[in-house]
Write an enzyme that holds these catalytic residues in place. Sequence first.
Site, mmCIF file in Angstrom:
data_model
loop_
_atom_site.group_PDB
_atom_site.id
_atom_site.type_symbol
_atom_site.label_atom_id
_atom_site.label_comp_id
_atom_site.label_asym_id
_atom_site.label_seq_id
_atom_site.Cartn_x
_atom_site.Cartn_y
_atom_site.Cartn_z
ATOM 1 N N LEU A 130 0.911 -1.260 0.075
ATOM 2 C CA LEU A 130 -0.049 -0.035 0.080
ATOM 3 C C LEU A 130 0.837 1.235 0.038
ATOM 4 C CD1 LEU A 130 -2.708 1.372 0.306
ATOM 5 C CD2 LEU A 130 -2.692 1.153 2.693
ATOM 6 N N GLU A 132 3.780 4.099 -0.471
ATOM 7 C CA GLU A 132 4.602 4.437 -1.655
ATOM 8 C C GLU A 132 5.694 5.441 -1.008
ATOM 9 O OE1 GLU A 132 2.001 5.915 -4.810
ATOM 10 O OE2 GLU A 132 1.116 3.759 -5.076
ATOM 11 N N HIS A 135 3.776 8.555 -0.412
ATOM 12 C CA HIS A 135 2.452 8.642 0.113
ATOM 13 C C HIS A 135 2.262 7.540 1.263
ATOM 14 C CE1 HIS A 135 1.270 11.048 -3.112
ATOM 15 N NE2 HIS A 135 1.928 10.279 -3.930
ATOM 16 N N TRP A 161 8.673 0.320 2.248
ATOM 17 C CA TRP A 161 8.370 -0.372 3.395
ATOM 18 C C TRP A 161 7.531 -1.559 3.540
ATOM 19 C CZ3 TRP A 161 11.948 1.442 6.714
ATOM 20 C CH2 TRP A 161 12.276 2.546 6.501
ATOM 21 N N ARG A 246 -4.635 -4.063 12.591
ATOM 22 C CA ARG A 246 -4.599 -3.320 13.735
ATOM 23 C C ARG A 246 -5.184 -3.857 14.941
ATOM 24 N NH1 ARG A 246 -6.336 1.779 10.167
ATOM 25 N NH2 ARG A 246 -4.251 2.291 9.381
ATOM 26 N N GLN A 282 11.803 0.677 46.846
ATOM 27 C CA GLN A 282 10.621 1.165 46.662
ATOM 28 C C GLN A 282 10.451 1.901 45.049
ATOM 29 O OE1 GLN A 282 9.598 4.152 49.643
ATOM 30 N NE2 GLN A 282 9.189 2.429 51.115
ATOM 31 N N MET A 340 15.453 -0.399 34.167
ATOM 32 C CA MET A 340 15.776 -1.338 35.425
ATOM 33 C C MET A 340 16.722 -2.564 35.115
ATOM 34 S SD MET A 340 11.818 -2.104 36.854
ATOM 35 C CE MET A 340 12.293 -3.151 37.833
ATOM 36 N N GLU A 366 0.913 0.805 10.331
ATOM 37 C CA GLU A 366 -0.585 0.488 10.320
ATOM 38 C C GLU A 366 -1.323 1.750 10.885
ATOM 39 O OE1 GLU A 366 -2.505 -2.233 10.028
ATOM 40 O OE2 GLU A 366 -0.637 -3.825 9.514
ATOM 41 N N ASP A 370 -0.027 9.502 15.412
ATOM 42 C CA ASP A 370 -0.692 10.743 15.314
ATOM 43 C C ASP A 370 -2.105 10.723 14.453
ATOM 44 O OD1 ASP A 370 1.412 12.279 16.237
ATOM 45 O OD2 ASP A 370 2.365 12.503 14.126
HETATM 46 P P1 FAD Z 1 4.487 10.061 6.915
HETATM 47 O O1 FAD Z 1 3.122 9.831 6.374
HETATM 48 O O2 FAD Z 1 5.422 10.867 5.792
HETATM 49 O O3 FAD Z 1 4.558 10.774 8.306
HETATM 50 C C1 FAD Z 1 5.661 11.434 9.059
HETATM 51 C C2 FAD Z 1 5.090 12.042 10.304
HETATM 52 O O4 FAD Z 1 3.980 13.097 9.883
HETATM 53 C C3 FAD Z 1 4.532 11.029 11.060
HETATM 54 O O5 FAD Z 1 4.991 11.451 12.471
HETATM 55 C C4 FAD Z 1 3.017 11.446 11.130
HETATM 56 O O6 FAD Z 1 2.300 10.920 12.230
HETATM 57 C C5 FAD Z 1 2.936 12.691 10.769
HETATM 58 N N1 FAD Z 1 1.730 13.312 9.986
HETATM 59 C C6 FAD Z 1 1.404 12.867 8.856
HETATM 60 N N2 FAD Z 1 0.132 13.206 8.172
HETATM 61 C C7 FAD Z 1 -0.177 14.003 9.502
HETATM 62 C C8 FAD Z 1 -1.313 14.785 9.660
HETATM 63 N N3 FAD Z 1 -2.463 14.813 8.896
HETATM 64 N N4 FAD Z 1 -1.614 15.372 10.797
HETATM 65 C C9 FAD Z 1 -0.236 15.076 11.673
HETATM 66 N N5 FAD Z 1 0.756 14.581 11.681
HETATM 67 C C10 FAD Z 1 0.853 13.792 10.359
HETATM 68 N N6 FAD Z 1 3.511 -0.252 4.452
HETATM 69 C C11 FAD Z 1 2.847 -1.197 3.769
HETATM 70 O O7 FAD Z 1 1.870 -0.727 2.720
HETATM 71 N N7 FAD Z 1 2.912 -2.634 4.053
HETATM 72 C C12 FAD Z 1 3.881 -3.009 4.802
HETATM 73 O O8 FAD Z 1 3.822 -4.314 5.033
HETATM 74 C C13 FAD Z 1 4.427 -2.156 5.489
HETATM 75 N N8 FAD Z 1 5.375 -2.637 6.720
HETATM 76 C C14 FAD Z 1 6.239 -1.593 7.288
HETATM 77 C C15 FAD Z 1 7.354 -2.218 8.001
HETATM 78 C C16 FAD Z 1 8.249 -1.161 8.498
HETATM 79 C C17 FAD Z 1 9.297 -1.896 9.261
HETATM 80 C C18 FAD Z 1 7.737 0.045 8.499
HETATM 81 C C19 FAD Z 1 8.599 1.012 9.219
HETATM 82 C C20 FAD Z 1 6.560 0.792 7.733
HETATM 83 C C21 FAD Z 1 5.987 -0.322 7.179
HETATM 84 N N9 FAD Z 1 4.877 0.038 6.205
HETATM 85 C C22 FAD Z 1 4.202 -0.720 5.431
HETATM 86 C C23 FAD Z 1 4.540 1.489 6.153
HETATM 87 C C24 FAD Z 1 3.943 2.362 7.142
HETATM 88 O O9 FAD Z 1 2.770 2.167 7.194
HETATM 89 C C25 FAD Z 1 4.044 3.851 6.608
HETATM 90 O O10 FAD Z 1 5.697 3.936 7.390
HETATM 91 C C26 FAD Z 1 3.247 4.722 7.701
HETATM 92 O O11 FAD Z 1 1.955 4.725 7.428
HETATM 93 C C27 FAD Z 1 3.650 6.260 7.817
HETATM 94 O O12 FAD Z 1 3.888 6.793 6.565
HETATM 95 P P2 FAD Z 1 5.253 7.377 6.375
HETATM 96 O O13 FAD Z 1 6.490 6.731 6.795
HETATM 97 O O14 FAD Z 1 5.340 7.839 5.012
HETATM 98 O O15 FAD Z 1 5.489 8.651 7.123
#
Ligand code: FAD
Length: 387
Positions: A130, A132, A135, A161, A246, A282, A340, A366, A370
């Site tokens: 999913l 990109e 995105h 990812w 989730r 404690q 600890m 997932e 945020d």
């Molecule tokens: P971004 O969307 O760029 O976010 C960056 C920061 O901005 C974050 O702190 C976010 O909370 C914040 N942010 C974004 N939008 C807003 C908003 N509107 N308001 C406030 N804050 C915001 N994806 C898959 O499709 N399939 C998988 O199997 C999969 N496995 C993964 C495994 C690992 C080890 C990791 C690290 C990621 C995986 N992912 C997978 C991707 C994962 O779902 C994304 O990393 C996640 O959705 C966040 O996207 P991003 O990394 O592009 O961060």
Amino acid sequence: MLDFVTLEADLDEEERLIRDTAREFVADRVKPDIGEHFENGTFPTDLIPLMGKLGFYAPNLEGYGSPNVSETAYGLLMQELEAGDSGLRSMASVQGALVMYPIHAYGSEAQKEEWLPKLGEGEAVGCFGLTEPEHGSDPASMETTAEADGDGYVLNGSKTWITNSPIADVALVWARDTSSKDAPVRGFLVETDRDGVTTNKLEEKLSMRASITGEIGLNNVSVPESNVLPDVSGMKGPLSCLTQARYGIAWGAVGAARDCFETARAYALEREQFGGPIARFQLQQEKLAEMATQITLAQLLAYRLATLKERGDLRPQHVSMAKRNNVRMAREQSRVAREMLGGNGITTDYSPMRHLANMETVYTYEGTHDIHTLVLGDELTGIQAYE
Ligand code: FAD
């Protein structure tokens, strides 16, 4: 094992059996060398078929080899696997909730017959594409396209990812169907040996190291019409899968936190400073008391979710609250457990630092913490703050 308000006393026989099977599997097959896998950045791939044999992939589905166990049993399974390592639970979550579930819910009869038994037995590995490069939190803006071509589609784009993409036999790729009005998102089953598919491994991770993560490159990849999931269109497809996964994470995070608690409690009773065990101080007791309380509250939420899911009343917002709370809890409590253990706490000889590092991923994937906050904000005010 911490079960302070005796929730496990109400488990039925099947639920106990699944909990015990997973707990034993983790103790015998995972714990001895998971620290080494974490250090080396490898996943114990030899366990994939064994996990299938033990029924760890989507046992809550009905038919095609899946036994349709209760949602509590499924949750307990995720809890026990994540007590081993988040990488292990991720393997089961992706295979079960993100690949088998959508095929079961939205696939054709032929797709179900072809893929569900193989995936269930761990003879084939699936991944879920999913996210990109541009995105992540906003997957609805995805750029990957599927263009109608003869009796099939041609896919172009890139996903990143993606858990297990480098070892996957099939990728469920979500792409925009540019041949339909408004280019809806649809699910495509893409065998990874098709021409034009690449699945590079991402090597630089400092979190979730005992899990394989990669990209999916799609360069003019042809798939027949029969590879499209026929019964879903739009973002409901991927989002409904994420709700399933989730749900498992909300349970799994409790397992990781419980393992940290048990490790810290045992260590505090054994480690002597100033002439006796540190557990007599404690300050250390306060940490254990708070950890046990936070874990118990998260357990209660997870059990309640199971009841709601079982009777068909579970909503994505419920799952958002539980994922958000339970993962934050595990992230915070794994840090306390690490603390600890003193200097030993930063090594792979003990689990808390590994769980803590893993929780950075679980907090982010997932739906980031945020984004779940904003889902709840929308639910509570009727005002969506993230579009
Ligand atoms: P971004 O969307 O760029 O976010 C960056 C920061 O901005 C974050 O702190 C976010 O909370 C914040 N942010 C974004 N939008 C807003 C908003 N509107 N308001 C406030 N804050 C915001 N994806 C898959 O499709 N399939 C998988 O199997 C999969 N496995 C993964 C495994 C690992 C080890 C990791 C690290 C990621 C995986 N992912 C997978 C991707 C994962 O779902 C994304 O990393 C996640 O959705 C966040 O996207 P991003 O990394 O592009 O961060």
